[in-house]
Design an enzyme around this catalytic site. Structure first.
Site, PDB file in Angstrom:
ATOM      1  N   GLU A 502       6.183   4.432   0.000  1.00 41.23           N
ATOM      2  CA  GLU A 502       6.004   3.536  -1.140  1.00 41.23           C
ATOM      3  C   GLU A 502       5.866   4.247  -2.476  1.00 41.23           C
ATOM      4  OE1 GLU A 502       3.285   0.325  -0.400  1.00 41.23           O
ATOM      5  OE2 GLU A 502       3.531   0.517   1.765  1.00 41.23           O
ATOM      6  N   GLU A 767      -3.178   7.510   7.166  1.00 37.35           N
ATOM      7  CA  GLU A 767      -3.310   6.104   6.782  1.00 37.35           C
ATOM      8  C   GLU A 767      -4.068   5.305   7.835  1.00 37.35           C
ATOM      9  OE1 GLU A 767       0.461   4.197   6.121  1.00 37.35           O
ATOM     10  OE2 GLU A 767      -0.438   2.392   5.262  1.00 37.35           O
TER      11      GLU A 767
HETATM   12  C1  BGC Z   1      -0.280   0.847   1.417  1.00 34.76           C
HETATM   13  C2  BGC Z   1      -1.765   0.911   1.366  1.00 34.76           C
HETATM   14  C3  BGC Z   1      -2.204  -0.302   0.608  1.00 34.76           C
HETATM   15  C4  BGC Z   1      -1.889  -1.452   1.511  1.00 34.76           C
HETATM   16  C5  BGC Z   1      -2.379  -2.771   1.060  1.00 34.76           C
HETATM   17  C6  BGC Z   1       0.036  -0.315   2.281  1.00 34.76           C
HETATM   18  O1  BGC Z   1       1.367  -0.477   2.524  1.00 34.76           O
HETATM   19  O2  BGC Z   1       0.284   2.033   1.844  1.00 34.76           O
HETATM   20  O3  BGC Z   1      -2.266   2.101   1.058  1.00 34.76           O
HETATM   21  O4  BGC Z   1      -3.464  -0.297   0.093  1.00 34.76           O
HETATM   22  O5  BGC Z   1      -0.519  -1.487   1.785  1.00 34.76           O
HETATM   23  O6  BGC Z   1      -1.630  -3.823   1.511  1.00 34.76           O
END
Ligand code: BGC
Length: 878
Positions: A502, A767
């Site tokens: 992202e 993550e």
């Molecule tokens: C991101 C996260 C984010 C989350 C919230 C994810 O795809 O990588 O770090 O806070 O979405 O929806």
């Protein structure tokens, strides 16, 4: 290892603190900064604030008065002539937030300044080195010239190159380049790239604000013929590949365009100006594809040798097209740029299939691979970058490539391709894209590659490292290092979630990491810039998207208070850690507007039922209205406190009353007074209520006891997502169970940070606890702020923010035998360390001049109040 070694082994700061202490008995004034930057060039802030530091090895030393002298030239300053401003003697201990209050500063103004400080014994110390700054172009009208590029049809065109020649008619005494190019630019002068910025300009909503850079090019411009050139990339301005959260539909999208203003001054007082306009020439270059997500392809056979030098034959080039360009105002960044900050040497290169090689960089980071190759013209080396290997030892991108299935086989993701020109050793790395990776899959390499053929160039916003933590437990030291690496991998002019899938400014991740950033780095200028991006992003109703900048995605109720609270928390932390009130002041009206938005959309009972909740949990799920309502409450508290700080008494009362109302509603909806628990009783639910101050008086002890039970039920493991993890450790600390928090932190099986270290060989934070997503996220990183807060025991005092006063309360827990933390704060270096010797604890605290502290010695109930100096105290281990 003794204490001293532990500390000095940390970083140069340890050495620096020692050197300072041994210096001499007088007070020294140093580290002069303007807007937290050292000698900034091209400043946009019209009311810059100045700061300095006092160093003294005397106990309890402080500043009694200061005088700032600001001059328009070095010579005047040397003569003590403050023609721009002379503050006169000001009776004050303040060494930061001193706002320039002299003559109005115009564009380009060079400013030289110094400070004199009187200590409490009346001795005078003058800054050893004067400071300087230079203003940028303050008004967009001053730029002249036009946006230029390859024209409208160039949407997916190979990166255009623009050039022109000019004559410098005399001896050059001063030259500046003001430049920007969207999405990315590289400026060249007389055969060389100008400056060391990469991936410039920083990312903004280009239809609101465009950052430019100011370079001192006095040395590069020469008398006679000169050539200036710009290469352009697409970056975030022109996302032309499939992108998460629809950036391919961003309203600002447009073909790359450059804006340049070169000012050259001569010895005879004359001046010439070169601006971007239709007089420039346009050519195509060797970059045949570039994309923020896709990567970059480069065909060296298409290089235009000498294009950025005078005398190059550009008769085959077209005239540059005048472009509409981005709609945003041109503004100075007032923060440090992205740079290559380190070079990584690979650990190994293995052939995983015939002709397919995998380079292991040995660590995960954000940046680009650099290739060194010899071979025939036309051979193409493909380098695909990623974070993990599959069972077949080959590169595996599924967890980070959202469109892995949708993307055509010909479309790239985190890929760099280089086509050789066949001219000896060729060295190349991408310019207009960056990747998150540890592994590089290499195909098409002429011959058999070795580690010598590759390097990793680490890229991130070049924040200063200001703090280090070390202790006797290697698991914690690993966590700290991995958190630092993850933070930096996610800092590219905005804080991001991950450098891969992202690369977005996810607000929740950022506020959770903000305190760890303030202990480890110096992120304030970047956060100041990012808060402006919040201004640009706020919707008409007051709502905020979860990613900032956003191309239109994420508004309304989908993200909610637990993420949006970054707008409140970051300025509030900046106030606590820097004593800076300007951010609160500037954003106050918009914070109020946001609160109105939530108030208008809350439930009838006063709670909030929308938004994301405790993200990336392990097993237990916590109802999201609980955390959303708690953040809404906290936002109101922060707003009320901000109002107080800003002297808005009525507002302070109003928001406090509103907060109280939300607290009542929260308790009514989520608190089960019979069982002394909240909602479904998860660790997150209980610790959220305690952390945010949402437990009715008299019930705290019982709720906390239930939280302890919930942790013990998991055999001293956490069972939280990103929100709960921050609450849990801090609540355990603040309720006297740092020992239990330490047990949680030191685990190495699921779920824990140590699991990533031990089982996965990680070098960054992940993550998800189970390692099913990205391997480079910072959202579980507050633990490394906890190390400072709990183990080194260093905390800012809310009542005397900006480390004017420090709370030092180290926790001697578990099997830890020693711990040390050191932070170069806005007022100087503060350190705290301890070592267990039998049942004694030898503690050492160092405070710079002008800083006081309450020090809790292990085994003593009351704090000792101390002033600056070095203290070695012996306490008792429990
Ligand atoms: C991101 C996260 C984010 C989350 C919230 C994810 O795809 O990588 O770090 O806070 O979405 O929806």
């Amino acid at each position: 290892m003794n204490l001293r070694q532990l500390l000095t082994g940390l970083s140069t700061f340890g050495l620096m603190a020692l050197a300072t202490a041994c210096n001499s008995s007088a007070t020294h004034v140093g580290r002069l900064r303007c807007e937290y930057l050292e000698n900034p060039m091209g400043l946009g802030e019209r009311r810059p604030r100045l700061s300095w530091e006092l160093n003294s090895d005397e106990r309890g030393q402080r500043q009694a008065a200061y005088r700032v002298v600001v001059a328009s030239s070095k010579e005047k300053l040397a003569r003590g002539q403050g023609d721009l401003w002379d503050s006169g003697r000001v009776e004050s201990a303040e060494t930061t937030q001193v706002e320039y209050a002299g003559k109005e500063l115009g564009s380009r103004q060079g400013v030289y300044w110094t400070v004199t400080s009187w200590d409490q014994d009346g001795r005078v110390a003058k800054a050893q080195m004067p400071g300087m700054w230079e203003m940028g172009l303050l008004d967009g009208q001053e730029w002249g010239g036009k946006w230029i590029g390859a024209g409208k049809d160039a949407l997916v065109a190979p990166a255009p190159m623009l050039r022109r020649e000019f004559e410098a008619r005399g001896k050059v005494t001063n030259a500046r380049a003001y430049v920007t190019g969207v999405g990315y630019y590289e400026l060249h002068l007389n055969g060389k790239k100008v400056g060391d910025h990469v991936l410039d300009p920083g990312y903004t909503r280009f239809d609101k604000r465009v950052l430019y850079a100011t370079y001192d090019v006095t040395e590069q411009v020469k008398r006679g013929k000169n050539a200036v050139g710009v290469m352009l990339g697409t970056g975030w301005y022109e996302v032309h590949t499939l992108a998460v959260w629809n950036f391919e539909q961003a309203p600002w999208r447009g073909a790359p365009a450059a804006r340049v203003r070169l000012e050259v001054e001569y010895a005879d007082g004359g001046k010439d100006v070169v601006v971007s306009d239709e007089g420039w020439k346009l050519g195509s270059g060797p970059i045949v594809y570039d994309s923020i997500y896709g990567g970059e392809f480069y065909d060296a056979r298409l290089e235009k040798k000498g294009w950025d030098e005078a005398g190059y034959d550009d008769s085959g080039w077209k005239g540059a097209s005048v472009m509409e360009g981005p709609k945003g105002t041109l503004v100075a960044p007032d923060m440090r740029p992205i740079r290559v900050t380190a070079v990584v040497t690979p650990k190994s290169v293995k052939e995983v299939k015939p002709g397919v090689f995998v380079v292991d960089m040995g660590r995960n980071f954000a940046g680009v691979p650099e290739l060194r190759v010899t071979g025939p013209a036309g051979a193409t080396v493909k380098m695909r970058c990623g974070e993990r290997l599959g069972a077949d030892s080959g590169l595996h991108q599924d967890e980070i490539d959202v469109y892995v299935k949708k993307r055509g086989a010909d479309q790239a993701f985190q890929e760099a391709r280089y086509t050789l020109k066949g001219d000896g050793t060729e060295v190349w790395s991408p310019r207009f894209s960056y990747m998150g990776f540890q592994y590089v899959e290499v195909t098409g390499f002429p011959g058999r590659p070795t580690v010598e053929n590759f390097r990793g160039l680490v890229m991130h916003s070049d924040v200063e490292s200001v703090g280090r933590f070390r202790c006797s437990n290697p698991v914690l030291n690993w966590i700290d290092d991995a958190a630092r690496a993850a933070y930096l991998s996610n800092l590219h002019s905005i804080p991001t979630d991950c450098p891969t899938r992202e690369k977005n400014g996810w607000t929740g991740d950022a506020h959770l990491a903000a305190e760890m950033a303030m202990y480890h780095f110096d992120p304030l200028p970047l956060y100041a810039k990012w808060m402006n991006d919040f201004d640009d992003a706020q919707g008409a109703a007051g709502d905020l998207p979860g990613i900032i900048p956003s191309g239109g995605w994420g508004y309304g109720k989908q993200i909610g208070p637990a993420w949006d609270t970054a707008y409140f928390h970051i300025p509030w932390y900046v106030y606590l850690y820097y004593g800076d009130t300007r951010m609160l002041e500037r954003h106050y009206p918009r914070l109020a507007k946001y609160v109105d938005y939530v108030t208008a959309n809350r439930e009838k009972d006063g709670t909030v039922s929308f938004g994301l909740g405790d993200w990336a949990p392990y097993e237990a799920q916590t109802p999201f209205p609980l955390t959303s309502t708690a953040y809404y409450y906290r936002d109101l508290v922060i707003l009320s406190e901000a109002a107080k700080v800003l002297g808005k008494g009525e507002d302070a009362r109003k928001y406090k009353d509103m907060a109280e109302g939300v607290k009542v509603a929260f308790i009514k909806r989520f608190f089960d007074d019979k069982n002394e628990t909240y909602a479904n009783g998860t660790q997150t639910a209980l610790s959220c209520a305690l952390y945010q101050g949402l437990v009715p008086a008299g019930h705290e002890g019982a709720v906390f006891a239930n939280l302890v039970k919930a942790v013990e039920a998991k055999k001293n493991h956490l069972d939280c997502g990103i929100l709960g993890t921050k609450y849990l450790l801090n609540v355990l600390l603040d309720h006297g169970r740092a020992d239990l928090a330490y047990a949680v932190v030191a685990q190495t099986d699921l779920p824990s940070w140590g699991y990533w270290m031990k089982e996965k060989g990680a070098t960054t934070l992940y993550e998800s606890w189970k390692d099913v997503d990205s391997r480079n996220h910072i959202m579980f990183g507050d633990v490394s702020a906890w190390f400072f807060r709990a183990l080194a025991g260093i905390r800012p005092d809310e009542k005397r923010p900006g480390f004017r006063h420090v709370l030092i309360r180290p926790q001697v827990v578990g099997d830890l035998t020693e711990a040390a933390g050191e932070v170069h704060t806005v007022r100087g270096v503060i350190s705290s360390s301890w070592k267990r010797v039998g049942d004694r604890v030898e503690m050492e605290v160092k405070l710079p001049a002008n800083v006081t502290a309450s020090v809790w010695v292990p085994g003593e109930a009351a704090a000792r109040e101390v002033g600056s100096g070095t203290y070695r105290i012996t306490g008792v281990a429990k």
